[in-house]
Scaffold this active site. Structure first.
Site, mmCIF file in Angstrom:
data_model
loop_
_atom_site.group_PDB
_atom_site.id
_atom_site.type_symbol
_atom_site.label_atom_id
_atom_site.label_comp_id
_atom_site.label_asym_id
_atom_site.label_seq_id
_atom_site.Cartn_x
_atom_site.Cartn_y
_atom_site.Cartn_z
ATOM 1 C CB SER A 88 -0.935 0.000 1.202
ATOM 2 O OG SER A 88 -0.210 -0.170 2.395
ATOM 3 C CE LYS A 144 -7.178 -0.607 0.844
ATOM 4 N NZ LYS A 144 -7.359 0.609 1.634
ATOM 5 C CG HIS A 183 -3.739 -1.277 -1.783
ATOM 6 N ND1 HIS A 183 -4.127 0.041 -1.847
ATOM 7 C CD2 HIS A 183 -3.562 -1.556 -0.469
ATOM 8 C CE1 HIS A 183 -4.168 0.540 -0.629
ATOM 9 N NE2 HIS A 183 -3.826 -0.401 0.226
#
Ligand SMILES: Cc1ncc(COP(=O)(O)O)c(C=O)c1O
Lengths: 84, 411
Positions: free
Chosen positions: B185, B244, B213
């Site tokens: 990240s 996300k 992610h």
């Protein structure tokens, strides 16, 4: 572990801690790692990895909560080495 | 003595950051205008630090699904998955994820943070060992803390170091769980998951991959770095978040282990918290379909990322990883990072600020994340603002080798 090994572990630990000793204080067994040195929570874990490799030991993060001083760190390393 | 005394040094640091300008850690988005724009302090600001990789937060289908679910099922579930908080849609979401990823079982948690806490602490206990990549996210560290297993770090993205540490552990570690992320990240660098998978299984350990992610971002079908590297079917525990690329809030874990579902009655972060709200579940369910149906979202994201990455690289900024949707710009010092962050927000672009303590190698960063929702013009605009930043820095610092920049001075 004999006494000279104890001193050797201490010396090696101090050598590794040197980069964090920005105020150049004298490192003793009573030096408080978190408050007297400029070392953050990640850097101390990186230092543990170095000690693991130097002594071929596994040093679990769980032991961190018991460590305050350089002396505590040295004792933990010694204990793990003796248990190998 | 105050209970807060232990935070003295941190509080001093925080105050010194506040003296520089705005508070980077309590930015208030007064109004969200789109996935890429917001009103902050009365100014319209371009958002380049949202993790909203596919821009689905305002996707009309996702919004509609959320609205309908709220109208039909209410504002909240008022209970845990373990009690009254499992609705038909929670099950439908689990099935949709399992089908999409090709795993037999999926469990939905209330956040990605709790998915990590719940799976790590549920799977491992006294006598077991967890090996984590040194750069793992705080939720993984906290999951390890919640477990009674012993935790050992290995060097970031180093399969050789993992191998060494697993060998060192020998037979003494009980059940061994190896944890990595797909894309990390902070720097946006990608794990060598295929190599790590090989080594992990050579040592008879289990592999846990957090694709927080990378879900929706990597892989032919958007199934993450594990898919991209051809090992999706070899991952023992696959974890992801809905906060996300899926544009909502919540998290999940998937596995083929026949006893995986046992976690539902042993995992405290699953059992002792209220479940995802109906609106969140419905918007995520729709987002899972959107990601499956619209590979062009991923293509746009990568095109945008490539364009911005190239621009920042040309401008001479030091970037921490290869091309990807997270672009981490390395700053020479904490001071510098805070100053630049303030300059950027004044100039009209929001990025994330990451400074020590707690960052890998005590690095100071301006962290950008790119979105498929950024228009080409917006990408150009971010690039333009960074070009002015580069100019400002050149003017302010005539010598490029600023000797003092490396010392960890407080801001
Ligand atoms: C790698 C990683 N895992 C887990 C999380 C937690 O996810 P969530 O925000 O859904 O709780 C995050 C981000 O915040 C993350 O970066």
């Amino acid at each position: 572990m004999p006494q000279e090994d104890h001193d050797l572990v201490f010396q090696k630990t101090c050598a590794l801690l040197k980069v964090f000793n920005v105020n150049n204080i004298e490192l003793t067994k009573d030096t408080d790692i978190a408050t007297e040195l400029e070392i953050d929570s990640v850097a101390i874990l990186d230092l543990i990895m170095e000690l693991e490799d130097s002594y071929d030991i596994s040093f679990p993060m769980n032991l961190m909560s018991e460590l305050r001083t350089v002396g505590d760190l040295v004792k933990s390393v010694q204990k793990l080495v003796s248990e190998k | 003595m105050s209970i807060f005394d232990k935070f003295g040094p941190l509080s001093d640091l925080y105050n010194s950051i506040l003296e520089v300008g705005d508070d980077p850690f309590s930015v208030c988005m007064a109004e969200i205008l789109s996935p890429t724009r917001a009103l902050i302090d009365g100014r319209e600001v371009l958002l380049a630090g949202t993790n909203n990789y596919l821009g689905l937060t305002f996707d009309p289908e996702c919004v509609r699904a959320g609205q309908e679910a709220m109208a039909k099922q209410g504002t909240g579930t008022t209970g845990s998955r373990f009690a009254n908080g499992t609705y038909a849609n929670h099950k439908a979401l689990e099935q949709a994820l399992a089908k999409f990823l090709g795993y037999q079982y999926t469990i939905v948690f209330s956040t990605g943070y709790q998915a990590n806490l719940g799976v790590i602490s549920g799977l491992t206990g006294q006598g077991d060992t967890i090996l984590i990549d040194a750069d793992c996210h705080a939720s993984i560290y906290d999951g390890c803390k919640l477990s009674d297993a012993e935790t050992i770090r290995f060097r970031h993205n180093s399969p050789e170091d993992l191998d060494k540490r697993l060998t060192r552990l020998g037979q003494d570690g009980g059940n061994v769980l190896v944890i990595v992320e797909g894309m990390y990240s902070m720097f946006g660098d990608v794990a060598p998951v295929a190599e790590i998978e090989k080594i992990t299984h050579e040592h008879d350990a289990y592999l846990f991959v957090d694709e927080a992610h990378s879900y929706g971002v990597f892989g032919d079908k958007g199934r993450g770095v594990s898919e991209d590297q051809g090992v999706l079917d070899k991952i023992d525990f696959y974890v992801g978040t809905f906060s996300k690329s899926l544009g909502s809030v919540g998290g999940f874990a998937a596995s083929n282990h026949p006893e995986f579902e046992l976690l539902r009655c042993v995992s405290r972060p699953y059992m002792f918290t209220a479940s995802m709200s109906p609106a969140n579940v419905a918007s995520v369910l729709e987002a899972v379909h959107q990601i499956e149906k619209r590979p062009e979202l991923r293509q746009t994201l990568w095109r945008n990322s490539s364009r911005l990455y190239d621009r920042l690289h040309q401008l001479g900024f030091e970037l921490c990883a290869d091309k990807g949707p997270i672009i981490a710009v390395k700053m020479p010092s904490r001071e510098d990072a805070v100053t630049c962050w303030n300059w950027l927000i004044q100039a009209g672009v929001y990025v994330n600020l990451a400074i020590p303590p707690g960052t890998p190698n005590a690095t100071s960063l301006l962290r950008l994340s790119v979105s498929a929702a950024h228009s080409v013009e917006e990408i150009e605009e971010i690039g333009e603002i960074f070009s002015r930043l580069a100019e400002m820095r050149r003017d302010a610092m005539p010598t490029s080798s600023d000797a003092s920049a490396k010392s960890p001075l407080p801001v």
